[in-house]
Design a protein around this motif. Sequence first.
Motif, PDB file in Angstrom:
ATOM      1  N   GLU A 131     -37.786  -3.070 -12.218  1.00  0.00           N
ATOM      2  CA  GLU A 131     -38.795  -3.721 -13.061  1.00  0.00           C
ATOM      3  C   GLU A 131     -39.956  -2.745 -13.143  1.00  0.00           C
ATOM      4  O   GLU A 131     -40.511  -2.363 -12.120  1.00  0.00           O
ATOM      5  CB  GLU A 131     -39.247  -5.035 -12.424  1.00  0.00           C
ATOM      6  N   VAL A 181     -26.318  -2.063  -5.355  1.00  0.00           N
ATOM      7  CA  VAL A 181     -26.543  -2.528  -6.730  1.00  0.00           C
ATOM      8  C   VAL A 181     -28.054  -2.574  -6.906  1.00  0.00           C
ATOM      9  O   VAL A 181     -28.749  -3.161  -6.074  1.00  0.00           O
ATOM     10  CB  VAL A 181     -25.923  -3.928  -6.947  1.00  0.00           C
ATOM     11  N   ARG A 236     -30.420  -9.832  -2.923  1.00  0.00           N
ATOM     12  CA  ARG A 236     -31.277  -8.662  -3.115  1.00  0.00           C
ATOM     13  C   ARG A 236     -32.647  -8.800  -2.462  1.00  0.00           C
ATOM     14  O   ARG A 236     -33.147  -9.909  -2.248  1.00  0.00           O
ATOM     15  CB  ARG A 236     -31.473  -8.419  -4.607  1.00  0.00           C
ATOM     16  N   LYS A 281     -39.020 -14.830  -1.096  1.00  0.00           N
ATOM     17  CA  LYS A 281     -38.947 -14.790  -2.564  1.00  0.00           C
ATOM     18  C   LYS A 281     -39.584 -16.028  -3.201  1.00  0.00           C
ATOM     19  O   LYS A 281     -39.263 -17.167  -2.866  1.00  0.00           O
ATOM     20  CB  LYS A 281     -37.474 -14.699  -2.960  1.00  0.00           C
ATOM     21  N   GLY A 328     -24.448  -8.819  -3.910  1.00  0.00           N
ATOM     22  CA  GLY A 328     -25.027  -9.406  -2.704  1.00  0.00           C
ATOM     23  C   GLY A 328     -26.415  -9.961  -2.983  1.00  0.00           C
ATOM     24  O   GLY A 328     -26.881  -9.995  -4.129  1.00  0.00           O
ATOM     25  N   THR A 378     -34.574  -3.758 -16.067  1.00  0.00           N
ATOM     26  CA  THR A 378     -33.224  -3.233 -16.308  1.00  0.00           C
ATOM     27  C   THR A 378     -32.177  -4.201 -15.785  1.00  0.00           C
ATOM     28  O   THR A 378     -32.440  -5.019 -14.908  1.00  0.00           O
ATOM     29  CB  THR A 378     -32.976  -1.865 -15.624  1.00  0.00           C
ATOM     30  N   GLU A 379     -30.992  -4.074 -16.311  1.00  0.00           N
ATOM     31  CA  GLU A 379     -29.834  -4.783 -15.766  1.00  0.00           C
ATOM     32  C   GLU A 379     -29.522  -4.199 -14.385  1.00  0.00           C
ATOM     33  O   GLU A 379     -29.887  -3.047 -14.118  1.00  0.00           O
ATOM     34  CB  GLU A 379     -28.620  -4.575 -16.686  1.00  0.00           C
ATOM     35  N   PRO A 380     -28.825  -4.959 -13.542  1.00  0.00           N
ATOM     36  CA  PRO A 380     -28.435  -4.385 -12.243  1.00  0.00           C
ATOM     37  C   PRO A 380     -27.257  -3.416 -12.410  1.00  0.00           C
ATOM     38  O   PRO A 380     -26.202  -3.592 -11.823  1.00  0.00           O
ATOM     39  CB  PRO A 380     -28.062  -5.616 -11.413  1.00  0.00           C
ATOM     40  N   ASN A 398     -35.226  -3.520  -7.112  1.00  0.00           N
ATOM     41  CA  ASN A 398     -34.411  -4.620  -6.562  1.00  0.00           C
ATOM     42  C   ASN A 398     -33.107  -4.028  -6.079  1.00  0.00           C
ATOM     43  O   ASN A 398     -32.462  -3.274  -6.811  1.00  0.00           O
ATOM     44  CB  ASN A 398     -34.098  -5.653  -7.650  1.00  0.00           C
ATOM     45  N   SER A 426     -29.403  -4.709  -3.621  1.00  0.00           N
ATOM     46  CA  SER A 426     -28.504  -5.474  -2.750  1.00  0.00           C
ATOM     47  C   SER A 426     -27.313  -4.586  -2.430  1.00  0.00           C
ATOM     48  O   SER A 426     -27.108  -3.566  -3.079  1.00  0.00           O
ATOM     49  CB  SER A 426     -28.040  -6.747  -3.459  1.00  0.00           C
TER      50      SER A 426
END
Length: 488
Positions: free
Chosen positions: A11, A7, A218, A271, A216, A163-165, A204, A206
């Motif tokens: 950015e 997934v 990321r 993070k 999951g 963006t959306e995942p 990003n 996962s």
Amino acid sequence: MANYFPVIGLEIHCQLATKTKMFCGCEIEVNTTPNKHVCPVCLGMPGAMPVPNKKAVEYAIRLGLALNCEIDLNAMWTRKNYFYPDLPKGYQITQTGGLPVYDHPICKNGWIEVTRADGVTKRIGITRIHMEEDAGKLIHDMSPTDSHFDANRCGTPLCEIVTEPDIRSPEEAVLALKKIKQILEYTQVSNANMENGNMRCDGNISLRPSEDAPFGIRAEIKNLNSFTNLEKALYAEISLQSLTLDAGKEVEQCTKRYNPDTDKTIVIRSKEDAHDYKYFPEPDMVRLVTDPAFVEEIRRTLPELPDARRARFMSEYGVTEYDARVLTDDRDVSIWFDTAAKKVVDSAKNGKILANWVISELLREVKDLEGGLAAVKIKPEQLAVLVNKITDNTISGKIAKTVFAEMFQTGDDPEKIIKDKGLVQITDTSAIEAVVREVVAENAAQFAEFKAGKVALKGFFVGMSMRKSGGKANPGLVNQILDKLAAE
Ligand code: ADP
Ligand code: MG
Ligand code: ZN
């Protein structure tokens, strides 16, 4: 290694192509004397007051509309506080803050479409686009012990596109980044040059055990500066996370960097959270209130975008989908082709011929040409004339190659080259008949076979006649005359 399903969300930071900075009047100039363009505002001196750059806001809205976003007419500025030596202010003005109360970016809820190699077109959501200012630059390579600071970049306007995942493979991630770069170029809001760093991407990613399992944990890989590095970094991270999951362990949420030399991703920090930045509303500015008429004016003057241009090339010039993609990949190429196509006679039918010349001849030459398309001596109108000379039978396609080569070298008009070199196609039937008769006389035995029904020999006679005419005979007439002689 078990099979996991990635997934991915991107950015993307891009520098807006304004003349001046985001909140002050300082000029934006690259490769100049360090600290030449600075003032109390972009250095964050106490009491200095930021004023938003209207052009930057216009560009952000134009980008948002091109990415099918809603525009927030009451966006908000926030302060992101952190210490770093490239940030004399100690904070960046942005439009995020982690908490819903701060979350009023100028654009949100958009989408793009990408077409995969398997032909499937897929929609990828754009969560938001927010505006922010860039930091300065540290230069570490001047001596082994000194670091230097250049504030010219402080306060340069940036847009961050999130963006959306929705992305499911490194290939899709590359397509999404390419599409966004293309739209940045078509709308001209950014130079979007990844090598110069005015566009960069964080990936990003996962993994999950099946396509319907929950997402999951990321990792975020920072500052990927090419399509290749984005793709390779994501693959490297997939391998690493797969090993972790195979071992029954949890992936740790972290920020990483990709090293192309080792083809590995490396943790640079665990993070950080929104609360680490102590966000608060920017106290020196009111909300960014936008007049709906301003947005409508930008919408009305939005240029033609890549998908629309591709569709138009197909319907208006009869170009195949594949060719239309090649011709619209790059904005400059698309404009070049469009300009030429408008001058092609009966372009609905002959646009395809032009497309072949642009793709197979021009772009092939451009690949090795220093300066690229901008350095090409042939003008679009001149290539259109060449195509018209083919379709009206002034020259054959073969002769056109010679003319094209000459045009590419000199930039001369095709008419001039055709005239100077005496390349005009022979359409005078009696002149062609004379040539064909000569060939027939020289090859009497074969001609007898041809006459007796060995049709495969026709190509031989056409070829010989064309050669004898220096490629100038009209091939259609050569064919007709051969048939006539065979019937005699
Ligand atoms: P931050 O600002 O902390 O980086 P965001 O909520 O803005 O966090 O999300 C950043 C990116 O991470 C977005 O592109 C989003 O699509 C992506 N993302 C969010 N959750 C996941 C996940 N579980 N796996 C992969 N990508 C994700
Ligand atoms: Mg982030
Ligand atoms: Zn300034």
